[in-house]
Design an enzyme around this catalytic site. Structure first.
Site, PDB file in Angstrom:
ATOM      1  N   LYS A 158      22.737 -60.372   3.450  1.00 12.87           N
ATOM      2  CA  LYS A 158      22.417 -59.642   2.361  1.00 12.87           C
ATOM      3  C   LYS A 158      20.880 -59.608   2.299  1.00 12.87           C
ATOM      4  CE  LYS A 158      25.309 -58.191   1.238  1.00 12.87           C
ATOM      5  NZ  LYS A 158      26.155 -57.119   2.148  1.00 12.87           N
ATOM      6  N   SER A 174      23.882 -60.385  -4.539  1.00 12.98           N
ATOM      7  CA  SER A 174      24.466 -59.388  -3.554  1.00 12.98           C
ATOM      8  C   SER A 174      25.600 -60.036  -2.759  1.00 12.98           C
ATOM      9  CB  SER A 174      23.297 -58.957  -2.868  1.00 12.98           C
ATOM     10  OG  SER A 174      23.750 -57.947  -1.696  1.00 12.98           O
ATOM     11  N   ASP A 195      18.992 -44.091  -0.951  1.00 16.24           N
ATOM     12  CA  ASP A 195      19.848 -42.941  -1.375  1.00 16.24           C
ATOM     13  C   ASP A 195      20.484 -42.405  -0.184  1.00 16.24           C
ATOM     14  OD1 ASP A 195      19.654 -43.405  -3.954  1.00 16.24           O
ATOM     15  OD2 ASP A 195      18.321 -41.922  -4.349  1.00 16.24           O
ATOM     16  N   HIS A 230      23.483 -63.522  11.928  1.00 14.59           N
ATOM     17  CA  HIS A 230      23.160 -64.304  10.684  1.00 14.59           C
ATOM     18  C   HIS A 230      22.930 -65.897  11.055  1.00 14.59           C
ATOM     19  CE1 HIS A 230      23.400 -60.912   8.149  1.00 14.59           C
ATOM     20  NE2 HIS A 230      24.848 -60.968   8.202  1.00 14.59           N
TER      21      HIS A 230
END
Ligand code: A3P
Length: 312
Positions: free
Chosen positions: A64, A156, A249, A126
């Site tokens: 995240k 998150s 966006d 990760h």
């Protein structure tokens, strides 16, 4: 560079998970001192024996922290102009495979990485630093580590675990926050992760350590820094195209970057591209949660050179 020839994934944005028989959520177990789930440890020997190449680029993060954002920036920088058709047909998680993942009935991340036809290969992990396959260090591959402040990472991660059935059940927010502080998360303790990688940076010069908050503050500046680390010099027009493509966006609206093709994620519960802000923790932490969190944070984050911003 070779042509990119992977089969485009099928797409089903309106997948209705309420109609599906869902597999049970995985549970955490201790794996060499780090909390893990079986989807990550199942192919362990094969992951550890991964053959990195000198020109591979590894994008490493605690979950995240903006992994997808940086993956997409790199993908556009390297391949945006050469292979524009990839942008419209192959989701980012296939262009940048997740090295250690082996989910049922999908190709493992390691196999996808092995099969990547591009140069360089962009690979995501990760893993805490001590678990990174040793060939990356031996080959002196470039590594980009992205870190995000603990509070926004926790928020998150909480919403991500709610929407992703291959993650452990998050419980309610206060239970999740307690687990986060205790490192009972997939990939273990946030504190150990960011510190471990920060220490590695002191001895491994091919590591660029960057922050989500800096990307939010000035994405163009961070792209310049990335380019100087990678030895890239895009034209002003090219850089503009990348900067514009990677806004929150635009990535949220882009089916190839918003994870809407991944059946294990239920975007009705919480979208993958959720808020994309610094400071959303203020909408989640109560004062009674924040005070012990801060106290505990001071104990765990003793290195004064590693500083995070919780506001921009
Ligand atoms: P939020 O849940 O706070 O919105 P990762 O890719 O490592 O899983 O990180 C996901 C987080 O990065 C999510 O945070 C997501 O919204 C955010 N993110 C992804 N792309 C972004 C962008 N272009 N700008 C800002 N935030 C972005």
């Amino acid at each position: 560079m070779q042509h990119y020839s992977m089969t485009p994934s099928t797409f089903d944005q309106d997948l209705d998970m309420s109609q599906m028989e869902l597999p049970p959520r995985p549970t955490l177990f201790d794996f060499h001192g780090v909390s893990m789930i079986k989807h990550v440890t199942e192919n362990w020997d094969s992951i550890q024996n991964f053959k990195a190449r000198p020109d591979d680029i590894l994008i490493a993060t605690y979950p995240k922290a903006g992994t997808t954002w940086v993956s997409y920036i790199l993908d556009l920088l390297y391949f945006g102009q050469t292979f524009p058709e990839r942008q419209a047909s192959i989701p980012i998680h296939e262009r940048v495979p997740f090295l250690e993942i082996s989910a049922p009935s999908r190709p493992s991340g390691k196999d996808l990485a092995d099969q990547l036809p591009t140069t360089p290969r962009l690979i995501k992990t990760h893993l805490p630093v001590q678990f990174v396959p040793k060939s990356f260090w031996e080959q002196n591959s470039r590594i980009i580590y992205v870190a995000r402040n603990a509070k926004d990472s926790a928020v998150s991660y909480f919403h991500f675990n709610r929407m992703n059935i291959t993650q452990p059940e998050p419980g309610d927010w206060s239970t999740f926050l307690k687990d986060f502080m205790e490192g009972k998360m997939v990939f273990g303790s946030w504190y150990d992760h960011v510190n471990g990688w920060w220490e590695k940076k002191q001895t491994y010069s091919n590591l660029h350590y960057m922050f989500y908050e800096d990307l939010i503050e000035d994405c163009g500046r961070e792209i310049d820094r990335l380019c100087s680390f990678l030895g890239l010099s895009p034209s002003a027009e090219e850089k503009e195209r990348v900067t514009n493509g990677v806004t929150f966006d635009n990535m949220k609206a882009n089916k190839m970057t918003n994870y809407s093709s991944v059946p294990v994620m239920n975007h009705r519960v919480s979208p993958f591209m959720r808020k994309g802000k610094v400071g959303d923790w203020k909408n989640h932490f109560t004062v009674a949660q924040d005070e012990p969190f801060e106290e505990d944070y001071k104990q765990k984050m003793k290195n004064p050179t590693l500083k995070f911003r919780t506001e921009v």
